[in-house]
Design an enzyme around this catalytic site. Sequence first.
Site, PDB file in Angstrom:
ATOM      1  N   ARG A  22       0.866  -1.180   0.000  1.00  0.00           N
ATOM      2  CA  ARG A  22       0.000   0.000   0.000  1.00  0.00           C
ATOM      3  C   ARG A  22       0.904   1.231   0.000  1.00  0.00           C
ATOM      4  O   ARG A  22       2.049   1.187   0.459  1.00  0.00           O
ATOM      5  CB  ARG A  22      -0.867   0.017   1.251  1.00  0.00           C
ATOM      6  N   LYS A  46      -2.056  -1.796   7.838  1.00  0.00           N
ATOM      7  CA  LYS A  46      -3.323  -1.664   8.547  1.00  0.00           C
ATOM      8  C   LYS A  46      -3.341  -2.580   9.770  1.00  0.00           C
ATOM      9  O   LYS A  46      -2.851  -3.694   9.741  1.00  0.00           O
ATOM     10  CB  LYS A  46      -4.488  -2.054   7.639  1.00  0.00           C
ATOM     11  N   HIS A 117      -2.676   2.766  -5.759  1.00  0.00           N
ATOM     12  CA  HIS A 117      -3.572   1.627  -5.556  1.00  0.00           C
ATOM     13  C   HIS A 117      -3.717   0.771  -6.809  1.00  0.00           C
ATOM     14  O   HIS A 117      -3.858  -0.455  -6.715  1.00  0.00           O
ATOM     15  CB  HIS A 117      -4.939   2.113  -5.052  1.00  0.00           C
ATOM     16  N   ARG A 120      -1.245  -1.982  -6.862  1.00  0.00           N
ATOM     17  CA  ARG A 120      -1.560  -3.096  -5.953  1.00  0.00           C
ATOM     18  C   ARG A 120      -2.417  -4.127  -6.698  1.00  0.00           C
ATOM     19  O   ARG A 120      -2.198  -5.330  -6.579  1.00  0.00           O
ATOM     20  CB  ARG A 120      -2.271  -2.539  -4.724  1.00  0.00           C
ATOM     21  N   HIS A 143      -4.669  -9.448   3.076  1.00  0.00           N
ATOM     22  CA  HIS A 143      -6.125  -9.361   3.077  1.00  0.00           C
ATOM     23  C   HIS A 143      -6.686 -10.289   4.149  1.00  0.00           C
ATOM     24  O   HIS A 143      -6.115 -11.342   4.415  1.00  0.00           O
ATOM     25  CB  HIS A 143      -6.703  -9.767   1.720  1.00  0.00           C
ATOM     26  N   TYR A 152      -9.111  -8.057  -6.224  1.00  0.00           N
ATOM     27  CA  TYR A 152      -7.852  -7.458  -6.664  1.00  0.00           C
ATOM     28  C   TYR A 152      -7.246  -8.201  -7.835  1.00  0.00           C
ATOM     29  O   TYR A 152      -6.697  -7.604  -8.744  1.00  0.00           O
ATOM     30  CB  TYR A 152      -6.838  -7.450  -5.503  1.00  0.00           C
TER      31      TYR A 152
END
Length: 171
Positions: A22, A46, A117, A120, A143, A152
């Site tokens: 990210r 995250k 993004h 990614r 994820h 994705y």
Amino acid sequence: MAKSSRAGDRAIVLLLVRLGLRAGDVAQLRLDDIEWETGSLRVSGKSRYEVRLPLPQDVGDAIAAYLACRPSTCPSDHVFLRNIAPFRPFRKGDGISSVVKRLMQRAGIVAPVKGAHVLRHTAATEMLRHGVPLEKIGLVLRHRGIDTTAHYAKADVTLLKQIAQPWPEVL
């Protein structure tokens, strides 16, 4: 454009497209997160979920080239610094996305999503194209669910048409 700027741009793009990081991961990357001896990269994004990812040779070489010419006026332990004075670390992923937007615009790339993004998604699609199972792609991208990873990693329809077998006639 300065040599450090080009080298930094290359290293940033390779981290995004090869490892699916990210923008915020790249912005927060510290010198100690690169484990040169083991060829790995420590990333915590995250939810402060930390993983070790393999550091591909081309990505490591690009980071090393950038570090060799990066501005030395800022005593930061962040890997990437803004390339405009005052040279300081990126605070958030927005600065990294701005780098990618600028490069995409300069290259004439038109995409529905602009910025880091999109790379990614590219990383996930490339892993899928090379036969990496969705579960492993999800681990690399960090994820929580396979559904997110499937979103994705888009299937390459052209490639699928080449390998698809014709449906047998049903009598």
